[in-house]
Design a protein around this motif. Structure first.
Motif, mmCIF file in Angstrom:
data_model
loop_
_atom_site.group_PDB
_atom_site.id
_atom_site.type_symbol
_atom_site.label_atom_id
_atom_site.label_comp_id
_atom_site.label_asym_id
_atom_site.label_seq_id
_atom_site.Cartn_x
_atom_site.Cartn_y
_atom_site.Cartn_z
ATOM 1 N N LEU A 61 0.827 -1.210 0.000
ATOM 2 C CA LEU A 61 0.000 0.000 0.000
ATOM 3 C C LEU A 61 0.862 1.260 0.000
ATOM 4 N N LEU A 62 1.849 1.321 0.897
ATOM 5 C CA LEU A 62 2.691 2.513 0.996
ATOM 6 C C LEU A 62 3.547 2.693 -0.249
ATOM 7 N N ASP A 63 4.138 1.608 -0.730
ATOM 8 C CA ASP A 63 4.989 1.661 -1.914
ATOM 9 C C ASP A 63 4.204 2.166 -3.133
ATOM 10 N N SER A 64 3.051 1.560 -3.395
ATOM 11 C CA SER A 64 2.285 1.957 -4.585
ATOM 12 C C SER A 64 1.695 3.357 -4.439
ATOM 13 N N SER A 65 1.231 3.705 -3.238
ATOM 14 C CA SER A 65 0.664 5.047 -3.035
ATOM 15 C C SER A 65 1.728 6.125 -3.188
ATOM 16 N N LEU A 66 2.903 5.881 -2.606
ATOM 17 C CA LEU A 66 3.984 6.864 -2.733
ATOM 18 C C LEU A 66 4.447 6.981 -4.183
ATOM 19 N N LEU A 67 4.528 5.851 -4.892
ATOM 20 C CA LEU A 67 4.913 5.902 -6.311
ATOM 21 C C LEU A 67 3.939 6.750 -7.121
ATOM 22 N N ASP A 88 26.606 -0.416 10.217
ATOM 23 C CA ASP A 88 25.146 -0.400 10.148
ATOM 24 C C ASP A 88 24.673 -0.272 8.709
ATOM 25 N N ARG A 89 23.925 -1.292 8.285
ATOM 26 C CA ARG A 89 23.349 -1.301 6.948
ATOM 27 C C ARG A 89 21.952 -1.938 7.023
ATOM 28 N N PRO A 90 20.996 -1.172 7.555
ATOM 29 C CA PRO A 90 19.635 -1.692 7.659
ATOM 30 C C PRO A 90 18.925 -1.671 6.307
ATOM 31 N N GLU A 91 17.781 -2.329 6.273
ATOM 32 C CA GLU A 91 16.964 -2.383 5.061
ATOM 33 C C GLU A 91 15.561 -1.890 5.402
ATOM 34 N N PRO A 92 15.306 -0.587 5.278
ATOM 35 C CA PRO A 92 13.948 -0.090 5.531
ATOM 36 C C PRO A 92 12.940 -0.764 4.592
ATOM 37 N N ASP A 93 11.699 -0.853 5.060
ATOM 38 C CA ASP A 93 10.667 -1.493 4.247
ATOM 39 C C ASP A 93 10.329 -0.669 3.014
ATOM 40 N N VAL A 94 10.267 0.644 3.171
ATOM 41 C CA VAL A 94 9.995 1.553 2.049
ATOM 42 C C VAL A 94 10.899 2.771 2.219
ATOM 43 N N LEU A 95 11.375 3.303 1.098
ATOM 44 C CA LEU A 95 12.244 4.484 1.109
ATOM 45 C C LEU A 95 11.791 5.469 0.041
ATOM 46 N N VAL A 96 11.897 6.751 0.353
ATOM 47 C CA VAL A 96 11.812 7.786 -0.672
ATOM 48 C C VAL A 96 13.215 8.365 -0.770
ATOM 49 N N VAL A 97 13.742 8.388 -1.991
ATOM 50 C CA VAL A 97 15.134 8.809 -2.208
ATOM 51 C C VAL A 97 15.190 9.862 -3.306
ATOM 52 N N ARG A 98 16.300 10.568 -3.358
ATOM 53 C CA ARG A 98 16.514 11.520 -4.438
ATOM 54 C C ARG A 98 16.617 10.739 -5.756
ATOM 55 N N ALA A 99 15.960 11.219 -6.794
ATOM 56 C CA ALA A 99 16.028 10.558 -8.100
ATOM 57 C C ALA A 99 17.485 10.497 -8.552
ATOM 58 N N GLY A 100 17.868 9.380 -9.094
ATOM 59 C CA GLY A 100 19.242 9.204 -9.551
ATOM 60 C C GLY A 100 20.223 8.933 -8.429
ATOM 61 N N ALA A 101 19.721 8.567 -7.251
ATOM 62 C CA ALA A 101 20.606 8.325 -6.104
ATOM 63 C C ALA A 101 21.538 7.148 -6.348
ATOM 64 N N ASP A 102 21.048 6.120 -7.029
ATOM 65 C CA ASP A 102 21.934 4.987 -7.303
ATOM 66 C C ASP A 102 22.845 5.344 -8.476
ATOM 67 N N THR A 103 23.951 4.666 -8.540
ATOM 68 C CA THR A 103 24.910 4.992 -9.604
ATOM 69 C C THR A 103 24.904 3.956 -10.713
ATOM 70 N N GLY A 104 24.100 2.922 -10.584
ATOM 71 C CA GLY A 104 24.051 1.916 -11.635
ATOM 72 C C GLY A 104 23.128 0.772 -11.281
ATOM 73 N N PRO A 105 22.824 -0.070 -12.261
ATOM 74 C CA PRO A 105 21.864 -1.148 -12.059
ATOM 75 C C PRO A 105 22.347 -2.252 -11.117
ATOM 76 N N LYS A 106 23.623 -2.283 -10.814
ATOM 77 C CA LYS A 106 24.132 -3.331 -9.915
ATOM 78 C C LYS A 106 24.334 -2.836 -8.487
ATOM 79 N N ASP A 107 23.925 -1.595 -8.213
ATOM 80 C CA ASP A 107 24.038 -1.078 -6.846
ATOM 81 C C ASP A 107 23.206 -1.924 -5.895
ATOM 82 N N THR A 108 23.704 -2.093 -4.681
ATOM 83 C CA THR A 108 23.000 -2.889 -3.673
ATOM 84 C C THR A 108 22.637 -2.067 -2.445
ATOM 85 N N ARG A 109 23.002 -0.784 -2.450
ATOM 86 C CA ARG A 109 22.728 0.044 -1.273
ATOM 87 C C ARG A 109 22.708 1.517 -1.639
#
Length: 199
Positions: A61-67, A88-109
């Motif tokens: 619900l949160l993921d689709s509504s935020l999208l 510390d490397r937690p995995e939040p259930d849902v995140l809102v991030v700056r567009a383009g935050a990842d640097t590539g398709p193989k990023d894991t964090r």
């Protein structure tokens, strides 16, 4: 009876042992055979238990509504790790991030400066982590917004927090039942009673 037999592995099974000083955020990508959604908290590996239907439906619900509502300068991720610091490397259930935050398709964090909002849906096995440990760590890392979601009569109850940059701690700005309506970090309007509706 041995622990190995309790977990259905042979007596000669080699259990993963942490190095002196604990695991690091980089180790999470290198360790073989980790279960999905393994987190790193204070240098220790945290394995996630099977999730309930409430947890899954709330995330959906949160993921689709935020999208549907997120402006172009942001993006929405679900169940993706954030390197807060060396241990510390937690995995939040849902995140809102700056567009383009990842640097590539193989990023894991992601990095904390890329995260605008972290959302944790509290599970029975993670109550202390989701209510106390993770919010404290997210705030210390400078993540501006945090939502903690708790089950309330089969519906999500959303506790909304905003970062006080002077103290690097969160202040509660509202508790929402039935409807989540906010103006920050962008205009948000979510019908929380829609958790049981199919999209």
């Amino acid at each position: 009876m041995s622990a190995a037999r309790d977990y259905g592995v042979g007596e000669d099974y080699e259990w993963v042992r942490p190095p002196e000083g604990g695991w690091t955020a980089d180790d999470l990508d290198e360790l073989p055979n980790l279960p999905p959604h393994t987190e790193l908290i204070d240098g220790s590996l945290v394995f996630v238990s099977p999730q309930t239907s409430f947890h899954m439906r709330t995330i959906r619900l949160l993921d689709s509504s935020l999208l549907d509502q997120v402006p172009d300068e942001f993006d929405v991720y679900r169940e993706f790790t954030v390197t807060l610091d060396r241990h510390d490397r937690p995995e939040p259930d849902v995140l809102v991030v700056r567009a383009g935050a990842d640097t590539g398709p193989k990023d894991t964090r992601l990095l904390p400066e890329d995260v605008i909002l972290a959302v944790e849906v509290v599970s029975e096995d993670s109550v202390a982590r989701d209510r106390e440990v993770k919010p404290r760590k997210y705030a210390a890392a400078g993540i501006p917004h945090f939502w903690r979601v708790e089950e309330n009569n089969d519906l999500p109850g959303v506790y909304v927090y905003e970062l006080d940059p002077a103290t690097r701690s969160y202040g509660l700005t509202g508790i929402f039942h039935d409807k989540l309506e906010l103006t920050v970090p962008f205009p948000i309007d979510i019908d929380l009673t829609a958790i049981n509706r199919r999209r």
